[in-house]
Structure formats: structure tokens, C-alpha cells
Design an enzyme around this catalytic site. Structure first.
Site: not given
Ligand code: GDP
Ligand code: IMO
Ligand code: MG
Length: 437
Positions: A13, A16, A40-41, A224
């Protein structure tokens, strides 16, 4: 245009999604090579917010083609719902989104197995995202996994499902009220989904080689992060893929010479979701303030993220492990109100500083951070787009990170949106567009 990799350097987080979004503007192909819907981007464009879990963030640039490599584990339901969501927001995915036929599927029984495992672990649980990631990679390694190609061969698919249903009878029977605990229903569902998007399935490796021949530029979107790598992370509190640089090559089928530059994304402080050691974690008011100002809630699970100071020892390790050329420093604005900002520059074990790096990195739960303290700049920097406009104290902080890691900072993020960014060579913005210098 060089081919670039974007990799997270901490526990996730870091931003990215935002960095990939900016670099996608100058990339023909954006690819995901590992992980799954545990990612989760977030990308903010104007007043619109997109959170992508499986589809590369490059999809938001109409000029980019997106590819999901064999190293990803694909939750087919999530994949289609993300496509539908994007389409409903006016983002066209048709002819721009492809998946490797070799990609393993995350099936409902993987999520049930994970839920069961986590419950059994009790206080020792990993704190996973419950997206079925670990069990899907387990099936890949134990060679019982089901791949995207399998959906096109109903008889073979049925055989494979039967084997899996036999092996997993214990778990499946615990979830017998769920729709897909029935083999006929699951088989039908998979065949239907396969048919729905047959035209999206490609030989990803060949796709990339053709793109290379046609001189297309590639961007590899890491998901990740380094400290969650199955080998180099804080095992067992890690994810189940190789999130470090090697995962790019095996996760899509390209040789190392395809990578020209590696960008490591680092938050100006540190966060972590789930269990596991975190030497610089803050459980005091400063930690609370970082969580609040940084809006630190998981983009996938909504869980509050643990917050702490920037750990330069770990960042340096990530830089070395991945061969990071450039750093993208994010969320600098979150530190605006802090009178003092600390960074970890060494570790103590049993009250003495030890030199054995290998010992400390594998026993992070037992180290005590040694800090260097900076005076905070105590003024708002949100939205600053020029390095020279940053307060001197902020520039000192940034320069120290560069010096300590040996990696050059090429991007500084001063807010969530695209525009709230300082770009430095080799990336620059000319006439409103991001260009490469
Ligand atoms: P990722 O998983 O690395 O893509 O990061 P996430 O999207 O999970 O979390 C990063 C969060 O920080 C998102 O909500 C972003 O919108 C936000 N963000 C990114 N860069 C900045 C920044 O420079 N400042 C602030 N305040 N928020 C940012
Ligand atoms: P992005 O790409 C932060 C964490 C989980 C858990 C551990 C294992 O958004 O940075 P898993 O579901 O992968 O088996 O969970 O890894 N985790 C992440 N933490 N950001 C992520 O992705 C993560 N993906 C997994 O919280 O601790
Ligand atoms: Mg995230």
C-alpha cells in the site's frame, strides 16, 4: 522508451497504483505478473476513485494494453466484476485486456480452505486477505491447480475438478450450503465463464516477445511487496508469491534483459496490514495521527493499517534485493504536522548493535530500532509539484533517504491525485504530459 518495473519496497500500500498510473502514460503494455485479488491499487483521477485488484492499473490509460501473466492467481468472479465495473465507468477494456492461458484460477474452495486455516491458526493467524491466494498457489505447487486453458476443455476440466473435490472433500463438506460446493454447478459456471471471454486468452510470453520485436514499451506492475515475498519476506507472515524482481520473469515469461529500469515505491513512513513483526510500529499518538492523516485503511479488506516510522534498513534491503534504480516516495504530505520525524537507521539486538545482517533480517521480531530524528517542516506541502518549492527540512529528509539507500528519487507524491506529484529526471512533465528524458 525503457521497459520499467514498479515494485513495492515495504509491507504494501505504498501507492503503487498511483505510480503505475503515472508511468502508464508512456507505456504501451502494462502487465501483472504475480499475486491476485489480494492487491488493492488505488488511482485517483480528478474526483473519480478507482481501486483495482486484479486488472493492471494501466487500464485507465486508453493507450495501454494490459496483460495478466501466468504468475498471477486469477479469481475469475472478481475478474469479471472488475471488468463490468470499469465498463460501467466508461473505461473500455475490449481488445485491451488479455490473460495468459497458463494462469491458475482461484476457486471458491480456495477461499473456504483459507478461512478454515486462519480459524485453526487462532492467535497465530497470518491475517490474510481471505482471497484464496495461499491455497491457490498451494494447488499450483502440488500440481492439482486448474488453469485458464482448462476452462475450454469441459471433459478434462471435469476430471480435474473431480480430483480436487476428492482431495478437498473435508473442506468442501464444511461449506456444503454454498452454491459452488456442488461439482456440477462449479463445472457449468467455469465453462460458461471460459466461453464469455475466450478471445482474451493469449500466450503471454509470446505476446511480450512480439511486443518487444515491435518496440513497444512495457511496464510491469508489482503487487504486494518485497517484505511480503514468500522467500525474502517476514515468513510466515507473508503472501504466497515471489513479489520481488524474480517474480516478473517467471510470472509472465520474459528474460531479465527486458527490464531496463526498476522503480521502488516507498511511503514516507511505514504501514502493515495483518500479523507479523514491524520494528518501527508506533502504538502512540504519532501512529494514530499517521493512520488518520494517511487514511490508512486496507483498499481490499478495509482493515486499519498498522503505522510506524520509515525503516531505512528494510528499504535498503529492498533496494538491494530488487536492484532498484529509482525510488518513488509517496505520502510525504502525511508528515506535514509532525514536529519530529524519525527514521530507523540500524537495529539493536539484546541492547547491542550487531553486524550480522542475515540474523537481524530473519529475526525482525527481536530487534530494537535505532533512530535518526529530523525536525518536521510543519507546513502544508499537499499538491506541491516542484522540488524547489518543498521546505528545506522536507528536502533534507528526502536527501537522506537517497544517501542511505543509494537509489535516486525520481518521483515524490504530495497527494493522492495524478497532479499532486513532483517528477524528476528521468521522468519529466512537458506541456502537461509525462515524458521520459
Ligand atoms: P498500493 O497498493 O501500493 O497501490 O496502494 P493503495 O492504493 O492500497 O494505498 C495507497 C493509498 O494512498 C491510496 O488511498 C492512495 O490514493 C493514497 N495516496 C497515494 N499517494 C498519496 C500521497 O502522496 N498522499 C496521500 N495523502 N495519499 C496518497
Ligand atoms: P498491495 O498490492 C498490503 C498481506 C495481508 C497478509 C499477508 C498475506 O495492495 O500492496 P494474502 O491474502 O496475500 O495471503 O495475505 O499479506 N497483503 C497485503 N498487504 N498490501 C497488499 O497488496 C497485500 N497483499 C497481501 O494483509 O498480512
Ligand atoms: Mg494496496
Amino acid at each position: 522508451m525503457p521497459n520499467r518495473v514498479v515494485i513495492g519496497t515495504q509491507w504494501g500500500d505504498e501507492g503503487k497504483g498511483k505510480v503505475v498510473d503515472i508511468l502508464s502514460e508512456t507505456s504501451d503494455i502494462v502487465a501483472r505478473c504475480q499475486g491476485g485479488a489480494n492487491a488493492g491499487h488505488t488511482v485517483i483521477i480528478g474526483d473519480r476513485k478507482f481501486v483495482l485488484h486484479l486488472i493492471p492499473s494501466g487500464i485507465l490509460h486508453p493507450g495501454s494494453t494490459c496483460l495478466i501473466g501466468n504468475g498471477v492467481v486469477l479469481d475469475i468472479e472478481q475478474f469479471f466484476s472488475e471488468i463490468d465495473q470499469l465498463n460501467s465507468e466508461g473505461i473500455n477494456t475490449s481488445g485491451r485486456l488479455f490473460v495468459s492461458g497458463l494462469t491458475h484460477l482461484v476457486l471458491p474452495y480456495h477461499k473456504w480452505a483459507e478461512q478454515f486455516n486462519e480459524e485453526e491458526l487462532g492467535a497465530s493467524k497470518i491475517g490474510t486477505t481471505l482471497r484464496g491466494i495461499g491455497p491457490a498457489y498451494t494447488d499450483k505447487c502440488s500440481r492439482s491447480g486448474i488453469r485458464v486453458f482448462d476452462m475450454f476443455f469441459p471433459d478434462k476440466l471435469r476430471e480435474k475438478l473431480e480430483i480436487n473435490f476428492r482431495i478437498k472433500a473435508g473442506i468442501i463438506s464444511r461449506f456444503s450450503s454454498e452454491e459452488h460446493s456442488n461439482i456440477d454447478t462449479l463445472h457449468k459456471w467455469l465453462v460458461q465463464h471460459g466461453e464469455r471471454r475466450r478471445d482474451m486468452v493469449v500466450d503471454a510470453s509470446q505476446f511480450m516477445h512480439d511486443a518487444c520485436r515491435d518496440r513497444k514499451s512495457m511496464l510491469f506492475e508489482g503487487a504486494q511487496v518485497t517484505l511480503l515475498d514468500i522467500d525474502f519476506g517476514t515468513f510466515p507472515f507473508v503472501t504466497s508469491s515471489n513479489t520481488t524482481i524474480g517474480g516478473i520473469m517467471t510470472g509472465i515469461g520474459v528474460p531479465p534483459c527486458y527490464i531496463d529500469e526498476t522503480y521502488g515505491v516507498v511511503k514516507a513512513y511505514t504501514t502493515r496490514v495483518g500479523s507479523g513483526p514491524f520494528p518501527t510500529e508506533l502504538t502512540d499518538d504519532a501512529g494514530k495521527m499517521l493512520g488518520e492523516r494517511g487514511a490508512e485503511f486496507g483498499a481490499t479488506t478495509g482493515r486499519p493499517r498498522r503505522c510506524g516510522w520509515l525503516d531505512l534498513k528494510l528499504l535498503k534491503r529492498s533496494v538491494d534485493l530488487n536492484g532498484v534504480d529509482y525510488l518513488a516516495l509517496t505520502k510525504l504530505d502525511v508528515l506535514d504536522d509532525l514536529p519530529e520525524i524519525k527514521v530507523c537507521v540500524d537495529y539493536k539486538i539484546d541492547s547491542s548493535i550487531r553486524n550480522s545482517e542475515s540474523f537481524t533480517f530473519y529475526d525482525l521480531g527481536n530487534v530494537e530500532p535505532v533512530y535518526k530524528t529530523f525536525n518536521g517542516w510543519m507546513q502544508p506541502i499537499s499538491g506541491v509539484t516542484n522540488f524547489q518549492e518543498l521546505p528545506m527540512k522536507a528536502r533534507e529528509y528526502i536527501n537522506f533517504i537517497e544517501e542511505f539507500t543509494g537509489a535516486k528519487i525520481a518521483l515524490i507524491s504530495t497527494g493522492p491525485s495524478r497532479e499532486e506529484t513532483i517528477l524528476m529526471p528521468p521522468i519529466v512533465r512537458t506541456n502537461g504530459s509525462v515524458v521520459y528524458h
